[in-house]
Design an enzyme around this catalytic site. Structure first.
Site, PDB file in Angstrom:
ATOM      1  N   SER A  72       0.800  -1.225   0.000  1.00 40.25           N
ATOM      2  CA  SER A  72       0.000   0.000   0.000  1.00 40.25           C
ATOM      3  C   SER A  72       0.832   1.274   0.000  1.00 40.25           C
ATOM      4  O   SER A  72       0.349   2.317  -0.412  1.00 40.25           O
ATOM      5  CB  SER A  72      -0.940   0.001   1.204  1.00 40.25           C
ATOM      6  OG  SER A  72      -0.205  -0.066   2.406  1.00 40.25           O
TER       7      SER A  72
ATOM      8  N   HIS B 238      -5.280  -3.565  -1.958  1.00 37.52           N
ATOM      9  CA  HIS B 238      -4.954  -2.701  -3.105  1.00 37.52           C
ATOM     10  C   HIS B 238      -4.746  -3.483  -4.400  1.00 37.52           C
ATOM     11  O   HIS B 238      -4.273  -2.921  -5.392  1.00 37.52           O
ATOM     12  CB  HIS B 238      -3.707  -1.855  -2.790  1.00 37.52           C
ATOM     13  CG  HIS B 238      -3.943  -0.926  -1.645  1.00 37.52           C
ATOM     14  ND1 HIS B 238      -4.486   0.327  -1.799  1.00 37.52           N
ATOM     15  CD2 HIS B 238      -3.752  -1.100  -0.303  1.00 37.52           C
ATOM     16  CE1 HIS B 238      -4.613   0.904  -0.617  1.00 37.52           C
ATOM     17  NE2 HIS B 238      -4.166   0.060   0.304  1.00 37.52           N
TER      18      HIS B 238
ATOM     19  N   LYS C 273     -12.063  -0.023  -1.062  1.00 39.29           N
ATOM     20  CA  LYS C 273     -11.218   0.562  -2.109  1.00 39.29           C
ATOM     21  C   LYS C 273     -11.918   0.411  -3.470  1.00 39.29           C
ATOM     22  O   LYS C 273     -12.830   1.158  -3.749  1.00 39.29           O
ATOM     23  CB  LYS C 273      -9.834  -0.029  -2.012  1.00 39.29           C
ATOM     24  CG  LYS C 273      -9.273   0.449  -0.653  1.00 39.29           C
ATOM     25  CD  LYS C 273      -8.090  -0.143  -0.117  1.00 39.29           C
ATOM     26  CE  LYS C 273      -7.664   0.563   1.140  1.00 39.29           C
ATOM     27  NZ  LYS C 273      -8.340   0.175   2.377  1.00 39.29           N
TER      28      LYS C 273
HETATM   29  C1  LIG Z   1      -3.139  -3.388   2.988  1.00 40.19           C
HETATM   30  C2  LIG Z   1      -4.309  -2.943   3.793  1.00 40.19           C
HETATM   31  N1  LIG Z   1      -4.964  -3.830   4.552  1.00 40.19           N
HETATM   32  C3  LIG Z   1      -6.027  -3.469   5.302  1.00 40.19           C
HETATM   33  C4  LIG Z   1      -6.485  -2.176   5.309  1.00 40.19           C
HETATM   34  C5  LIG Z   1      -7.673  -1.800   6.150  1.00 40.19           C
HETATM   35  O1  LIG Z   1      -8.800  -1.650   5.344  1.00 40.19           O
HETATM   36  P1  LIG Z   1      -9.987  -0.633   5.678  1.00 40.19           P
HETATM   37  O2  LIG Z   1      -9.443   0.748   5.493  1.00 40.19           O
HETATM   38  O3  LIG Z   1     -11.009  -0.965   4.650  1.00 40.19           O
HETATM   39  O4  LIG Z   1     -10.412  -0.881   7.068  1.00 40.19           O
HETATM   40  C6  LIG Z   1      -5.838  -1.215   4.524  1.00 40.19           C
HETATM   41  C7  LIG Z   1      -6.323   0.177   4.540  1.00 40.19           C
HETATM   42  O5  LIG Z   1      -5.921   1.051   3.876  1.00 40.19           O
HETATM   43  C8  LIG Z   1      -4.731  -1.605   3.750  1.00 40.19           C
HETATM   44  O6  LIG Z   1      -4.060  -0.720   2.996  1.00 40.19           O
END
Ligand SMILES: Cc1ncc(COP(=O)(O)O)c(C=O)c1O
Length: 445
Positions: free
Chosen positions: A233, A261, A293
């Site tokens: 990310s 992502h 996302k």
């Molecule tokens: C790699 C990754 N996993 C989990 C999450 C958590 O997801 P959420 O924001 O939908 O709670 C994110 C959030 O940006 C993320 O980038």
């Protein structure tokens, strides 16, 4: 060993606990009354939030930004949909701060589905699913997600972050070993900590280092989980998944991939990293993803074999037992977004083309895009928090909205601006952006 030490060594844990208690009591009763102790020993920072050391550090950082004339870039409210453009305080910006990758948030079909779900089921399912919070579109959504991953079953959760925390925390325990990429998302680390399992980060994308760690440590543990992201990310790079699958099979470990992502982004149809590499969905034990996302909603999911999902469904504390079911509007929106993605694969190919275009232009202008390649996340690394904030502000003044990523999200020497590309960005917007970044960076240096 002297006499006292020998005695101590022979004591049972219970006797040791009692002795410690006794010593503590003697010590506290020697000199002070209870009210004197409270006044003298419990410092104000332990019960007043404004004196908390973490809070004071935060205030210092905000003050430092003010001193450097940097406008606080956080919590800026937007006044319309976060898409390739965004409206903030009455002005329109080209936007790279949101992960609305396929333009599904704000899409009329997706919004209509969310509204219809509200009309039919209300704004909340008003209970955890196991008791009476289940609605038919929950399982429709889960089937769609399982199909994308190429596995039998799936379970949705109310938050992507909580999905990682509660899944890892629930499935693994003190006898297990968790090996995760050094750049893994914070939600995974928190889940690992909750589990009480032994945790070892391995160098980023280095499946050989992982192989060596497993060769040394596998035999000391019961279950072993390896955790990767489909697209990292902060850096926008993709792990060599087939190599990790080989390693996990060799060591009889389990493999989890966080597709936050990569779902909707990778693969010719946007089915994710599995489709990108043409692997079998069942080669991954735990597919994890977020609905927030590419799928224009809020929530997370775990997909895999039906036994694992059934086990999670009945017993995971944060999923079904002690937490409300996913709201009707979020369920309806995610379901519609997946169906629109399947009906309009050109959104995925446009996202991929625009991401490549951004990266190529950025590289031509000698911007440091780090490891990024093949995804919709492109960092521009400056290696300095203040400069990153200053560049972000200059861009904002010129009509471009992008967030700076600073320590502790990334190491200080890798502070950066992070661009999320969407299928809606035009080539003109991208050209203007990259040229403006290069010019402003030049001036700043
Ligand atoms: C790699 C990754 N996993 C989990 C999450 C958590 O997801 P959420 O924001 O939908 O709670 C994110 C959030 O940006 C993320 O980038």
């Amino acid at each position: 060993m002297d006499n006292g030490k020998r005695k101590l060594a022979n004591m049972s844990p219970e006797e040791k606990r009692n002795l410690a208690k006794q010593l503590l009591q003697e010590q506290t009763h020697q000199t002070k009354t209870p009210s004197q102790q409270t006044e003298r020993e419990i410092q104000a920072e332990f019960y007043r939030f404004e004196l908390l050391s973490g809070y004071r550090e935060l205030q210092q950082q905000i003050e430092e930004m003010r001193r450097l004339n940097i406008q606080n870039p956080y919590f800026m409210a937007h006044e319309d949909v976060s898409n390739n453009t965004i409206s903030i305080a009455g002005r329109e910006y080209i936007n790279y701060s949101g992960y609305n990758y396929l333009g599904m948030s704000g899409d009329p079909i997706v919004s209509k589905a969310a509204k219809e779900a509200i009309d039919k089921y209300g704004t909340s399912v008003s209970a955890s699913r196991i008791v009476s919070g289940e609605i038919p579109i929950h399982s429709e959504l889960e089937q769609e997600l399982a199909n994308l991953a190429g596995v039998e079953s799936c379970l949705v959760f109310v938050s992507g972050y909580a999905t990682n925390v509660t899944t890892i925390g629930h499935l693994f325990g003190p006898k297990d070993l968790l090996l995760h990429d050094a750049l893994i998302h914070n939600s995974v680390v928190t889940g690992c900590q909750l589990s009480g399992a032994r945790r070892i980060p391995f160098p980023h994308n280095d499946w050989q280092a992982l192989d060596n760690l497993l060769a040394e440590n596998r035999r000391y543990h019961e279950r072993v989980l390896i955790i990767l992201e489909g697209v990292y990310s902060m850096d926008g790079d993709i792990p060599e998944l087939p190599k990790f699958i080989e390693v996990k099979k060799r060591h009889k470990a389990l493999l989890m991939v966080d597709e936050a992502h990569s779902a909707g982004v990778l693969g010719p149809r946007g089915f994710g990293i599995g489709e990108h590499f043409g692997i079998k969905g069942t080669d991954i034990d735990l597919w994890m993803g977020t609905l927030s996302k590419a799928f224009a909603s809020c929530g997370g999911y775990i997909a895999g074999c039906k036994e694992m999902v059934e086990y999670m469904k009945y017993l995971t504390p944060g999923a079904i037992l002690y937490s409300v079911g996913l709201s009707p509007s979020n369920t309806g929106a995610a379901l519609a977004a997946i169906r629109v993605m399947k009906a309009e694969p050109e959104r995925v190919s446009r996202l991929q083309a625009r991401s490549r275009f951004f990266l190529k232009r950025a590289q031509e202008r000698s911007l440091n895009t780090g490891l990024s390649g093949g995804s919709a996340v492109v960092p521009v690394i400056l290696g300095d928090s203040i400069k990153s904030l200053q560049l972000g502000q200059r861009l904002f003044e010129r009509g471009i909205n992008v967030q700076a990523m600073l320590y502790p999200s990334v190491p200080e020497e890798e502070a950066r601006l992070r661009f999320f590309i969407t299928a809606q960005h035009t080539e003109e917007q991208i050209k203007f952006t990259v040229d403006t970044v290069a010019e402003q960076l030049q001036e700043l240096r």
